[in-house]
Design an enzyme around this catalytic site. Structure first.
Site, PDB file in Angstrom:
ATOM      1  CD  GLU A 162      -2.399   3.730   7.871  1.00  0.00           C
ATOM      2  OE1 GLU A 162      -2.176   4.119   9.038  1.00  0.00           O
ATOM      3  OE2 GLU A 162      -2.539   4.502   6.911  1.00  0.00           O
TER       4      GLU A 162
ATOM      5  NE  ARG B  34      -3.493   2.554   2.262  1.00  0.00           N
ATOM      6  CZ  ARG B  34      -3.625   3.374   3.297  1.00  0.00           C
ATOM      7  NH1 ARG B  34      -3.226   3.006   4.498  1.00  0.00           N
ATOM      8  NH2 ARG B  34      -4.181   4.551   3.149  1.00  0.00           N
TER       9      ARG B  34
ATOM     10  CD  GLU C 255      -5.728   7.280   9.294  1.00  0.00           C
ATOM     11  OE1 GLU C 255      -5.352   8.358   9.791  1.00  0.00           O
ATOM     12  OE2 GLU C 255      -5.299   6.186   9.657  1.00  0.00           O
TER      13      GLU C 255
HETATM   14  C1  BGC Z   1      -1.723   7.466   9.224  1.00  0.00           C
HETATM   15  C2  BGC Z   1      -0.249   7.251   8.986  1.00  0.00           C
HETATM   16  C3  BGC Z   1       0.504   7.372  10.299  1.00  0.00           C
HETATM   17  C4  BGC Z   1      -0.031   6.331  11.248  1.00  0.00           C
HETATM   18  C5  BGC Z   1       0.684   6.263  12.582  1.00  0.00           C
HETATM   19  C6  BGC Z   1      -2.258   6.787  10.457  1.00  0.00           C
HETATM   20  O1  BGC Z   1      -3.256   7.538  11.033  1.00  0.00           O
HETATM   21  O2  BGC Z   1      -2.456   7.098   8.093  1.00  0.00           O
HETATM   22  O3  BGC Z   1       0.189   8.171   8.038  1.00  0.00           O
HETATM   23  O4  BGC Z   1       1.878   7.260  10.131  1.00  0.00           O
HETATM   24  O5  BGC Z   1      -1.378   6.605  11.512  1.00  0.00           O
HETATM   25  O6  BGC Z   1       0.505   7.418  13.319  1.00  0.00           O
END
Ligand code: BGC
Length: 490
Positions: free
Chosen positions: A393, A95, A185
């Protein structure tokens, strides 16, 4: 009988086939990054400036140790090494995100950067040569400055500019991409960039601009979804989703007030993003509460932008899959109402806290609570019509120098086990897991003071030396065996 097996698994036969649990053979494994956090080369050739370039240069003091993404992990020059590391991990998907101002330096489609386009085409070619499928986020928080000057995400017209940009991406890269993620997000970017102002573009207008931004980003997502569906899907045969972040909430006590606080916590985070996409409008509780507060605050109309019937027709159902970014869980308890305070926090009305027994990572908020992942997946499945979900994520942060990162291994083990339970026991339709992040990178407000990577980076060395951590090898084994050794089902 079930209890018997559970006890055997927990205490005696850990790691034997009895307790080993496997993922389906077509389950997708991968890692994630985003362009601003890794690429560097912020002003190479004709690349345009974006809000993060501007923010870190204008307010360096807002970032821990005045870090910035000017060079970051220098993926721009190290992509071959990183893709080799992904291939060695046996990852099936990567991703990544595209930098809007690298492709369209002035934000608009009338001028396309050849160098920017070639950079991404080279990446896609290299991924293809290693059989790694890209999951491409079109927008991960780095709005071109030219767009910011037109009002940025408080201007609903941004949705049209974004849709134009998305269609350029489909045209140029569609032959390489089967999984598109429109926006990363909306919640985080809007609440932190337009509400509290701790992220770019640093606007502090909580309870107003943050909601306007969410509205514009939902429109942007939906327009980009429809353009793909109407114009590109037939020939390119890909799918389009959106990555939504949410933590899970537990009530601090058994009181009715705290249970209601949990509901508000979920609706002011997940619901604000997902409810319009599934049901065509904001959650009713959000509409009512902000509407009532706005009137009591002497305003003529609600601070929450209205989703019109026309918007509903556009937004409702605009997804093939939903990306879930889950990191952690909080307790929620009710906050005393203060009607004179116009803010997202007062609208939501909860106090967040954590359990002292939860292991804490290298920042203030990330606790290792795997049960939250299973619970949120089940809750989403039940309340939002069982969407097809990709974990876009999930990741653990520790100090950048740690290489023997057992906490990260525990985190991945716990969360992937929760995922399996959600899939097999709760019947949640989840089809892949993407760990955040492949490498340590620019962690927004906290700069380089913490790292989520399976791979450590020496940010002091000019060649940004990469060192895989223990978790890299753990994750490699998990991907290659496709099974978890210690995961009892309950
Ligand atoms: C974001 C990332 C960030 C991760 C850790 C997520 O909210 O998409 O860009 O690095 O959190 O904080």
């Amino acid at each position: 009988m079930k209890l018997f097996f559970l006890l055997v698994c927990l205490f005696i036969e850990r790691g034997t086939p009895l307790c080993q649990k496997c993922f389906p053979s077509d389950f997708l494994w991968g890692t994630a990054t985003s362009s601003y956090q890794i690429e560097g080369a912020w002003n190479i050739s004709d690349k345009g400036e974006n809000i993060w370039d501007w923010f870190v240069h204008t307010y360096p003091e807002n970032i821990t140790n005045q870090g910035n993404g000017d060079i970051a992990s220098d993926f721009y020059h190290h992509y071959e090494e990183d893709i080799d590391l992904m291939a060695n991990l046996s990852a099936q998907v990567y991703r990544m995100s595209l930098s809007w101002a690298r492709i369209l330096p002035n934000g608009k489609r009338d001028y396309i950067s050849e160098e920017g386009v070639n950079f991404y085409k080279t990446i896609f070619e290299k991924l293809r040569s290693k059989n790694i499928e890209p999951v491409v986020t079109i927008y991960h928080w780095e709005l071109p400055m030219t767009m910011h000057e037109l009002g940025g995400w408080v201007n609903p017209e941004m949705a049209d500019y974004f849709a134009d940009y998305a269609s350029v991406c489909y045209e140029l890269f569609g032959s390489y991409v089967k999984y598109w993620v429109t926006v990363n997000e909306p919640y985080m970017q809007c609440i932190q960039g337009y509400g509290s102002g701790i992220h770019a573009p640093g606007i502090t207008d909580t309870g107003v601009a943050d909601y306007q931004c969410l509205y514009a980003q939902l429109l942007a997502h939906a327009k980009a979804y429809h353009i793909y569906n109407d114009t590109f899907k037939a020939t390119q045969n890909g799918t389009v989703g959106i990555a939504l972040v949410s933590q899970w909430y537990e009530p601090l006590t058994d009181s009715e007030e705290d249970k209601l606080a949990v509901e508000r916590g979920m609706q002011w985070m997940w619901g604000l993003q997902m409810n319009p996409i599934i049901y065509g409008n904001w959650p009713q509780i959000v509409i009512d509460r902000i509407g009532n507060f706005s009137i009591a605050q002497g305003l003529n109309s609600s601070r929450l932008p209205e989703i019109t019937q026309k918007d509903t027709a556009l937004i409702k159902g605009s997804f093939d899959f939903v990306g879930l970014n889950y990191y952690t869980t909080f307790y929620a308890s009710a906050m005393t109402e203060n009607i004179s305070d116009i803010s997202y926090n007062s609208d939501r009305g909860i106090i967040q806290s954590s359990d002292k027994n939860w292991v804490l990572g290298a920042n203030t908020w990330l606790h290792d609570v795997p049960s939250g992942l299973r619970k949120i997946l089940k809750w989403i499945s039940i309340n939002y019509r069982s969407p097809r979900i990709l974990i876009t994520e999930n990741g653990w942060s520790d100090l950048p120098e740690v290489v023997n990162d057992t906490e990260r291994i525990n985190y991945i083990q716990g969360h992937t086990c929760s995922l399996l339970q959600a899939k097999y026991v709760d019947q949640v339709d989840v089809f892949g897991y993407i760990y955040w992040s492949l490498t340590n990178s620019f962690e927004w407000k906290t700069g380089y003071s913490e790292g989520f990577g399976l791979i450590q980076i020496d940010f002091n060395s000019p060649n940004r030396t990469r060192t895989p951590r223990a978790s890299y090898y753990y994750y490699k084994n998990l991907i290659e065996t496709n099974c978890l050794k210690h995961c009892a089902f309950r």
